[in-house]
Scaffold this active site. Structure first.
Site, PDB file in Angstrom:
ATOM      1  N   ASP A 129       0.535  -1.369  -0.355  1.00  0.00           N
ATOM      2  CA  ASP A 129       0.161   0.060  -0.044  1.00  0.00           C
ATOM      3  C   ASP A 129       1.112   1.585   0.069  1.00  0.00           C
ATOM      4  OD1 ASP A 129      -1.784   1.696   0.371  1.00  0.00           O
ATOM      5  OD2 ASP A 129      -2.339   0.897   2.301  1.00  0.00           O
ATOM      6  N   ARG A 179     -11.415  -0.456   2.342  1.00  0.00           N
ATOM      7  CA  ARG A 179     -12.440  -0.671   2.361  1.00  0.00           C
ATOM      8  C   ARG A 179     -13.299  -0.852   0.326  1.00  0.00           C
ATOM      9  NH1 ARG A 179     -12.340   5.406   4.822  1.00  0.00           N
ATOM     10  NH2 ARG A 179     -10.403   4.401   5.712  1.00  0.00           N
ATOM     11  N   LYS A 237       1.946   7.889   0.586  1.00  0.00           N
ATOM     12  CA  LYS A 237       1.993   8.200   2.549  1.00  0.00           C
ATOM     13  C   LYS A 237       3.510   8.472   2.037  1.00  0.00           C
ATOM     14  CE  LYS A 237      -0.129   3.880   3.581  1.00  0.00           C
ATOM     15  NZ  LYS A 237      -1.068   4.149   4.468  1.00  0.00           N
TER      16      LYS A 237
HETATM   17  N1  BES Z   1      -2.576   0.556   5.084  1.00  0.00           N
HETATM   18  C1  BES Z   1      -3.282   1.859   5.596  1.00  0.00           C
HETATM   19  C2  BES Z   1      -3.995   1.339   7.678  1.00  0.00           C
HETATM   20  C3  BES Z   1      -2.542   1.286   7.449  1.00  0.00           C
HETATM   21  C4  BES Z   1      -1.701   2.749   8.551  1.00  0.00           C
HETATM   22  C5  BES Z   1      -2.204   0.319   9.037  1.00  0.00           C
HETATM   23  C6  BES Z   1      -0.870   2.445   9.382  1.00  0.00           C
HETATM   24  C7  BES Z   1      -1.353   0.371   9.319  1.00  0.00           C
HETATM   25  C8  BES Z   1      -0.267   1.519  10.091  1.00  0.00           C
HETATM   26  C9  BES Z   1      -4.890   1.934   4.859  1.00  0.00           C
HETATM   27  O1  BES Z   1      -4.940   1.460   3.870  1.00  0.00           O
HETATM   28  C10 BES Z   1      -4.960   3.612   4.684  1.00  0.00           C
HETATM   29  O2  BES Z   1      -3.869   4.210   4.716  1.00  0.00           O
HETATM   30  N2  BES Z   1      -5.825   3.781   6.052  1.00  0.00           N
HETATM   31  C11 BES Z   1      -6.132   5.786   5.780  1.00  0.00           C
HETATM   32  C12 BES Z   1      -6.906   6.076   5.759  1.00  0.00           C
HETATM   33  C13 BES Z   1      -7.500   7.322   5.530  1.00  0.00           C
HETATM   34  C14 BES Z   1      -6.718   7.992   4.444  1.00  0.00           C
HETATM   35  C15 BES Z   1      -9.007   8.145   5.647  1.00  0.00           C
HETATM   36  C16 BES Z   1      -5.426   6.188   7.358  1.00  0.00           C
HETATM   37  O3  BES Z   1      -5.265   5.153   8.001  1.00  0.00           O
HETATM   38  O4  BES Z   1      -4.748   6.635   7.628  1.00  0.00           O
HETATM   39 ZN    ZN Z   2      -3.782  -0.215   2.814  1.00  0.00          ZN
HETATM   40 MN    MN Z   3      -4.044   2.810   2.450  1.00  0.00          MN
END
Ligand code: BES
Ligand code: ZN
Ligand code: MN
Length: 481
Positions: free
Chosen positions: A256, A337, A263
């Site tokens: 991801d 999601r 990120k």
């Molecule tokens: N895989 C990540 C969630 C995650 C982040 C898990 C850090 C473990 C450590 C997920 O796909 C994600 O990036 N979620 C975002 C959602 C946001 C953009 C609403 C997040 O949590 O920042």
């Molecule tokens: Zn993710």
């Molecule tokens: Mn993500």
């Protein structure tokens, strides 16, 4: 690793040939006449051995015993945590001694959960990742004899714990592999390998099949990557076909990057763990192959990469999910999601007794619960309480989170039926509210394992959670039927 169940006493344990004999004692231990008890009590009297979990005394070639090393390890009051600490400390100590065969003795009959704790801790402390090292040291400890007083009463709990370990290790192994060694196609290969066990079948769908199913949301995440997506369908059939299955859905994002909503670079490598939900589903199937309970289980894994190329999905793009609902992708990093919602819709065809999705879904869940408990979301009280208890039973804890309708407000948009993100506030809950829109046809629970599925820092690595929780839950279904 190989575990064996033994019911002999301390005197017999002293005669067992092994590299290390670990005796788990507590101060409440009766004064016995065997050599181990005698040694333990004299060491305690001399102050060389302290009755505190994590404390132990190791001796070399103790007289009158066949073991090379004797480790007397305190389990304090004998709580699950005490036992885990004691076994971890003792195993870590003998790891440096080239120990291959270990004999782990409970002096007093443990509670079934404490036995499981010991087995899990032994496996955990001796696990070594080798898949991408050229001169791997490998796992030293090969055989662990577990000695429990009190006959065969604890054998079923022993079998459960050993199966749970097999699942946890399978999950860890796949989760730990880097994204270039664990692509969606590799994961599908792992699932197909599981289908060699009796009772397990596996079917893998590729981009064409997924397109004709209308999984527009899942496809949107995958379109920025050159690596083809896979939709993995696993079946475990231990009961007649007429019995409704439990469906487990694991988020399988093999890397991801965040997509266009990219990120930050720091620790981005950890996003190879974004398929820990998928790994836990594979792990549960590995455990089911051992225990063969009379239930039916379906495993669904939507797997792809979330990357960025010229065809990557853009913030503001609207896609149509398999359910027919349109989704405005405001943030391409909220991709979990988007792959899960289509898997949830696909789950309808199995007329499931319950659907549980498992996902490293939100950073917000890490903020809320840290690494101790996974986030549990379910509108169904009885499913939620069954999962909470399964977590307690297996020392793989979760915590129930809210699903009030008011949390859905922030997902409203002018340009589609729903947006894929709300604001920052309550991020773990809004993610769950998004998923809930696709669960009208069945009983559902969601486990956010973003904090519990792996550890960062010096001991970076997957934990194999929540395989123990899920297996404990499934085994109660097999019993209650
Ligand atoms: N895989 C990540 C969630 C995650 C982040 C898990 C850090 C473990 C450590 C997920 O796909 C994600 O990036 N979620 C975002 C959602 C946001 C953009 C609403 C997040 O949590 O920042
Ligand atoms: Zn993710
Ligand atoms: Mn993500």
């Amino acid at each position: 690793m190989n575990f064996e169940f033994k019911t002999f006493d301390l005197a017999a344990a002293a005669r067992e040939k092994c590299d290390a004999l670990i005796v788990l004692f507590s101060a409440v231990m009766k004064a016995e006449t065997d050599s181990i008890s005698a040694l333990t009590s004299s060491a305690m009297k001399a102050g060389d051995l302290v009755d505190k979990p994590g404390k132990f005394l190791m001796t070399y070639r103790p007289s009158g015993m066949s073991a090379t090393h004797l480790v007397m390890a305190s389990i304090g009051e004998g709580s699950l945590k005490d036992v885990r600490q004691a076994v971890s400390a003792a195993i870590s100590a003998v790891k440096g001694k080239a120990a291959k065969k270990i004999c782990l003795c409970f002096v007093t009959q443990p509670h079934e959960n404490a036995l499981a704790s010991a087995i899990m801790a032994a496996a955990d402390a001796s696990y070594v990742y080798v898949a991408t090292k050229t001169k791997p040291e490998g796992r030293q400890i090969q055989r662990v004899l577990i000695n429990v007083p009190g006959g065969l009463k604890l054998k079923p709990s022993f079998d459960h714990a050993v199966a749970s370990v097999a699942g946890v290790e399978f999950a860890k192994e796949w989760a730990n592999r880097p994204a270039n060694y664990a692509t969606p196609t590799h994961l599908a290969g792992a699932a197909k390998a599981l289908a060699k066990f009796p009772g397990i079948k596996c079917e893998v769908l590729g981009p064409k099949e997924v397109a004709s199913l209308g999984m527009g949301s899942f496809m949107a995440v995958s379109q920025g990557s050159d690596e083809p997506l896979r939709f993995i369908v696993l079946h475990y059939n231990g009961a007649p076909k007429t019995q409704a299955p439990t469906v487990l859905i694991g988020k399988g994002i093999t890397f991801d990057s965040g997509g266009i909503s990219i990120k930050p670079a720091g620790e981005m490598d950890e996003m190879k763990f974004d398929m820990c939900g998928a790994a836990s589903v594979l792990g549960v199937f590995r455990s089911l192959a051992e225990l063969k309970p009379s239930i039916n289980v379906v495993g669904l894994i939507p797997s792809c990469e979330n990357l960025i190329n010229g065809s990557a999905v853009k913030p503001g793009d609207v896609v149509t999910s398999m359910s027919g609902q349109t989704i405005e992708i405001l943030n391409t990093d909220a991709e979990g999601r988007l792959v899960l919602c289509d898997a949830l819709t696909y789950a309808e065809r199995f007329k499931p007794r319950a659907v549980i999705d498992i996902a490293t879904l939100t950073g917000a869940c890490v903020v809320a619960l840290g690494a101790v408990r996974s986030g549990l979301f379910s509108p169904d009280d009885s499913l939620a309480s069954a999962l909470l208890s399964a977590g307690e039973y297996s020392s793989d804890l979760c915590w129930r989170m809210p699903l009030d309708e008011d949390y859905s407000e922030s997902l409203k948009t002018n340009f589609a039926d729903v947006a894929n993100v709300g604001g920052r506030a309550g991020g773990a809950v809004t993610a769950a509210k998004f998923l809930q829109r696709f669960t009208a046809k069945f009983t559902w629970a969601h486990l956010d394992i973003a904090g519990s599925a792996w550890k960062s820092g010096a001991n970076k690595g997957a934990t194999g959670r929540p395989v123990p929780l899920l297996l404990a839950y499934l085994m109660t279904l097999a019993k209650s039927k």
